[in-house]
Design an enzyme around this catalytic site. Structure first.
Site, PDB file in Angstrom:
ATOM      1  N   ASP A  70      -3.406   6.337  -2.421  1.00 55.95           N
ATOM      2  CA  ASP A  70      -2.066   6.924  -2.383  1.00 55.95           C
ATOM      3  C   ASP A  70      -1.120   5.905  -1.763  1.00 55.95           C
ATOM      4  O   ASP A  70      -1.404   5.337  -0.708  1.00 55.95           O
ATOM      5  CB  ASP A  70      -2.072   8.223  -1.570  1.00 55.95           C
ATOM      6  N   ILE A  71       0.024   5.627  -2.455  1.00 57.07           N
ATOM      7  CA  ILE A  71       0.984   4.650  -1.937  1.00 57.07           C
ATOM      8  C   ILE A  71       1.652   5.245  -0.695  1.00 57.07           C
ATOM      9  O   ILE A  71       2.025   6.425  -0.707  1.00 57.07           O
ATOM     10  CB  ILE A  71       2.027   4.295  -3.008  1.00 57.07           C
ATOM     11  N   GLU A  80       1.885   9.357  -7.274  1.00 54.60           N
ATOM     12  CA  GLU A  80       1.612   7.953  -6.965  1.00 54.60           C
ATOM     13  C   GLU A  80       0.209   7.818  -6.422  1.00 54.60           C
ATOM     14  O   GLU A  80      -0.075   6.982  -5.596  1.00 54.60           O
ATOM     15  CB  GLU A  80       2.662   7.353  -6.013  1.00 54.60           C
TER      16      GLU A  80
HETATM   17  P1  GH3 Z   1       2.862   9.313   2.367  1.00 54.29           P
HETATM   18  O1  GH3 Z   1       2.805   7.977   2.920  1.00 54.29           O
HETATM   19  O2  GH3 Z   1       2.510  10.368   3.282  1.00 54.29           O
HETATM   20  O3  GH3 Z   1       2.087   9.359   1.079  1.00 54.29           O
HETATM   21  O4  GH3 Z   1       4.373   9.498   2.045  1.00 54.29           O
HETATM   22  P2  GH3 Z   1       5.058   9.673   0.728  1.00 54.29           P
HETATM   23  O5  GH3 Z   1       6.451   9.414   0.757  1.00 54.29           O
HETATM   24  O6  GH3 Z   1       4.322   8.825  -0.301  1.00 54.29           O
HETATM   25  O7  GH3 Z   1       4.808  11.166   0.440  1.00 54.29           O
HETATM   26  P3  GH3 Z   1       4.362  11.922  -0.854  1.00 54.29           P
HETATM   27  O8  GH3 Z   1       3.080  11.396  -1.340  1.00 54.29           O
HETATM   28  O9  GH3 Z   1       4.368  13.411  -0.522  1.00 54.29           O
HETATM   29  O10 GH3 Z   1       5.491  11.684  -1.857  1.00 54.29           O
HETATM   30  C1  GH3 Z   1       5.244  11.367  -3.208  1.00 54.29           C
HETATM   31  C2  GH3 Z   1       6.546  11.076  -3.851  1.00 54.29           C
HETATM   32  O11 GH3 Z   1       6.391  10.207  -4.941  1.00 54.29           O
HETATM   33  C3  GH3 Z   1       7.205  12.337  -4.342  1.00 54.29           C
HETATM   34  C4  GH3 Z   1       7.818  11.921  -5.669  1.00 54.29           C
HETATM   35  O12 GH3 Z   1       9.226  11.998  -5.662  1.00 54.29           O
HETATM   36  C5  GH3 Z   1       7.389  10.535  -5.870  1.00 54.29           C
HETATM   37  N1  GH3 Z   1       6.889  10.372  -7.160  1.00 54.29           N
HETATM   38  C6  GH3 Z   1       5.821  11.006  -7.716  1.00 54.29           C
HETATM   39  N2  GH3 Z   1       5.606  10.566  -8.981  1.00 54.29           N
HETATM   40  C7  GH3 Z   1       6.572   9.617  -9.222  1.00 54.29           C
HETATM   41  C8  GH3 Z   1       6.880   8.793 -10.312  1.00 54.29           C
HETATM   42  O13 GH3 Z   1       6.226   8.818 -11.374  1.00 54.29           O
HETATM   43  N3  GH3 Z   1       7.933   7.923 -10.174  1.00 54.29           N
HETATM   44  C9  GH3 Z   1       8.672   7.835  -9.063  1.00 54.29           C
HETATM   45  N4  GH3 Z   1       9.678   6.967  -9.002  1.00 54.29           N
HETATM   46  N5  GH3 Z   1       8.401   8.629  -8.025  1.00 54.29           N
HETATM   47  C10 GH3 Z   1       7.377   9.501  -8.066  1.00 54.29           C
HETATM   48 MG    MG Z   2       2.247   8.630  -0.719  1.00 55.93          MG
HETATM   49 MG    MG Z   3       1.105  11.276  -2.583  1.00 59.39          MG
END
Ligand code: GH3
Ligand code: MG
Ligand code: MG
Length: 650
Positions: free
Chosen positions: A518-519, A561
């Site tokens: 997870d990013i 992500e």
């Molecule tokens: P954490 O370090 O705890 O993982 O923090 P975080 O910000 O990564 O938190 P989280 O995993 O909850 O957030 C995931 C975010 O990634 C939410 C969403 O807006 C974004 N996201 C998910 N899929 C995509 C995508 O395909 N493209 C983009 N640009 N953003 C995405």
């Molecule tokens: Mg994340």
């Molecule tokens: Mg995540």
């Protein structure tokens, strides 16, 4: 009207009609000649009558002589004693043979007439004294009219009639018949006669009219006899003509029947028998033509049968292809083979411009002469040098559809005929119709027919459609299991794959590692640089994960992500190592900013689990990795956490 009856009618016209005409002419000639002969017989009869008369007259001379020398007769005559003369005359003829005697005086006055007045053919003499004084004239007949008539009739076989001064003296004609006094054709007592009349001047008395008559009975029978002969001869010829007509008719009919029978056999599709060709007449020529036609038909029928078999073969092949669900190579091979079989070619091939889009194929004979013809046709088909591949693509606008660029070409090289057709296809998503290759076939000796060219074009077209279908199928399949943004496998494929690998690991007792990535703080990237930058970061991270994975590892986009990597035959330790490699690579990654303002960096956290050490099934394995990831986040991110063995027991 049958052939035979027409032939008979024809013969009747050309034989019987002229024969009838000839018969008519001959019959009338026969009649004329018989009439001529009858006239000749009458003339001869007349001569006989005159001769008989002459003889009768001469035989009267001697008795007459005795009478005129009789003294008593002379004396009575000298005295002019008519009664005495008559008396003496009667006595003199009483002894015969004179039957009629006429005595005239010196001045010609009649002194006495004794005997039968119907006597004819008299001899006449002068009566004189011994001193030579003339006393008168005496005529004597020894023959009666009826004796003369009978004699002449006996000699000539004709009817005879004597008339004097309009009075009938004697006649062999029927009694009491009315007889016309003229020559020619007559009717007497209802009978037809031909007659000849002639006057006979006697030495004394009125002239005789001698009539010779021939009964038409004789004439008729003579004519009938002649007609019989002529008729017999004519009948013989007619019979001969008829027999030959029957013979000719039969032989013609036999020949016609042979043709008819042969035509019927042909109609039934039997080409085995031939009609006879003896001689050099029109029938023989007809026979030759007929046999030639039959041979041609047989040849064509055989060709049709061959083609039918080839077609059946091709259809079966296409059917098998449907059933087999061929790949690209299979389709190209099938297209080349079907085109070869359908067009009776000895060699065929498909040359691809780009091996990634279309495979090549080469089938049939590898005779270099065939290959040379194939290549010549291919070059001509493109109208450019087909060391072609890249060169062609570089020089042409592939979407251009002009007859100069895409056409069926036919060439002949040293007696080898070849056809080639460029192939245009729509292959791969997002591309236009392009040239993908060329297909060609060749055979020796015989040019490809219009029909074969059409068929070849059609089959090549179908091959293109098939390749396009396979390509489309592959694209759709790929799309179904691929995430569009990252080009990693999608979640569904991840689950399917994991099922398969877990099954395999159970069977072979091998471990499976799973990394959940997870990013870190990804939301912030989105928030700071925009969603587009977030996408780019995702793609870059995915690329790194893919690059660091083995072929057998299956990275998949698990969610937003999050990325999951299945590591077959890898235990927890191995999986942790792989995760660490990935983590550090991501940490080192510099990602260009979409606003062009330099670069940015991200980090990622990983949770690692493995079968069978940390989990017993798919769900628990994922859950264990998830928990490890959670711990990594909690522990400050940008790190790798391993699942504990305890997770498996739960
Ligand atoms: P954490 O370090 O705890 O993982 O923090 P975080 O910000 O990564 O938190 P989280 O995993 O909850 O957030 C995931 C975010 O990634 C939410 C969403 O807006 C974004 N996201 C998910 N899929 C995509 C995508 O395909 N493209 C983009 N640009 N953003 C995405
Ligand atoms: Mg994340
Ligand atoms: Mg995540």
């Amino acid at each position: 009207m049958s052939f035979r009856s027409r032939l008979r009618a024809f013969f009747a016209i050309i034989v019987l009609v002229p024969m009838a005409a000839v018969a008519f002419v001959l019959f009338s000639l026969a009649e004329d000649s018989e009439v001529g002969k009858a006239d000749a017989r009458l003339a001869a009869g007349m001569r006989t009558a005159f001769a008989v008369y002459e003889e009768a007259s001469e035989s009267a001379a001697a008795p007459l002589w005795r009478i005129v020398r009789d003294r008593a007769f002379q004396r009575a005559l000298a005295r002019g004693d008519a009664a005495g003369v008559e008396r003496r005359a009667r006595r003199l003829i009483g002894d015969g043979p004179v039957v009629h005697l006429v005595v005239a005086g010196v001045d010609g006055e009649r002194l006495a007439e004794v005997g039968d007045p119907a006597a004819v053919a008299p001899a006449t003499a002068a009566a004189e004294t011994a001193e030579g004084r003339r006393l008168g004239a005496v005529s004597a007949s020894v023959t009666t009219a009826s004796e003369l008539t009978l004699d002449v009739a006996r000699f000539t076989g004709l009817d005879v009639r004597l008339v004097r001064e309009g009075r009938e003296l004697a006649s062999t004609l029927p009694d009491g018949a009315d007889v016309p006094e003229r020559s020619g054709d007559l009717e007497i007592a209802g009978e037809k006669y031909r007659a000849r009349l002639q006057e006979l001047h006697q030495s004394a008395g009125a002239p005789l009219v001698v009539g010779m008559y021939e009964s038409a009975e004789g004439l008729r029978s003579a004519v009938a006899e002649a007609r019989l002969t002529i008729g017999g001869v004519l009948l013989f010829f007619i019979a001969l003509a008829l027999a030959s007509s029957v013979f000719v008719g039969r032989s013609l009919q036999r020949q016609v029947e042979q043709f008819l029978a042969a035509a019927r056999r042909l109609g039934r599709g039997d080409f085995s028998t031939r009609v006879p060709e003896q001689g050099s007449d029109e029938f023989a020529q007809l026979g030759q033509e007929f046999n030639r036609m039959s041979e041609q038909l047989e040849l064509q029928m055989r060709e049709v049968e061959d083609q039918r078999r080839q077609l059946e073969h091709a259809i079966r092949r296409v059917g098998e292809a449907f059933a087999a669900g061929l790949d690209r190579q299979g389709i190209v091979d099938l297209a080349v083979r079907t085109a070869m079989e359908a067009c009776s070619a000895q060699a065929g091939r498909a040359v691809a411009l780009d091996a990634r889009k279309m495979p090549s194929s080469s089938l049939g004979s590898d005779d270099p002469r065939l290959a040379a013809a194939l290549e010549a046709a291919e070059r001509k088909a493109f109208a450019v040098d087909p060391e072609f591949g890249a060169e062609l693509i570089a020089t042409l606008d592939p979407s251009m559809e002009t007859p100069e660029l895409r056409r069926l070409s036919a060439v002949e090289v040293n007696g080898v005929h070849a056809l080639a057709l460029p192939l245009r296809a729509h292959l791969g998503a997002g591309t236009d119709v392009q040239y993908v290759g060329v297909v060609s076939i060749a055979r020796e000796g015989r040019e490809f027919s219009e029909r074969e060219r059409d068929l070849f074009g059609y089959l090549a077209g179908q091959a293109v459609v098939s390749i396009e279908n396979v390509d489309l199928h592959e694209t759709v399949q790929r799309q179904a299991v691929t995430d569009e943004l990252t080009n990693l496998h999608n979640l569904r494929h991840f689950h399917d794959w994991l099922d398969v690998e877990i099954e395999r690991s159970r069977r072979f007792g091998t471990p499976i590692g799973l990394v959940m990535l997870d990013i870190d703080d990804f939301k912030r990237v989105n928030d700071t640089y925009g969603h587009q930058q977030g996408d780019l970061v995702l793609m870059e991270v995915a690329r790194v994960v893919r690059e660091l994975s083995r072929d057998v590892d299956e990275p998949a986009r698990y969610g937003g992500e999050e990325i999951a990597v299945v590591l077959p035959q890898t235990d927890l330790e191995g999986a942790a190592l792989a995760a660490e490699r990935i983590r550090s690579a991501i940490e080192a990654l510099e990602i260009a900013r979409v606003d062009g303002q330099g670069k940015l960096r991200v980090t990622a956290s990983c949770g690692v689990a493995a079968l069978p050490t940390c989990a017993s099934d798919k769900e628990s394995l994922i859950a264990a990795a998830d928990q490890a990831l959670y711990r990594a986040k909690r522990a400050g991110k940008n790190r790798v956490e391993r699942a504990t063995a305890a997770a498996a027991r739960r």
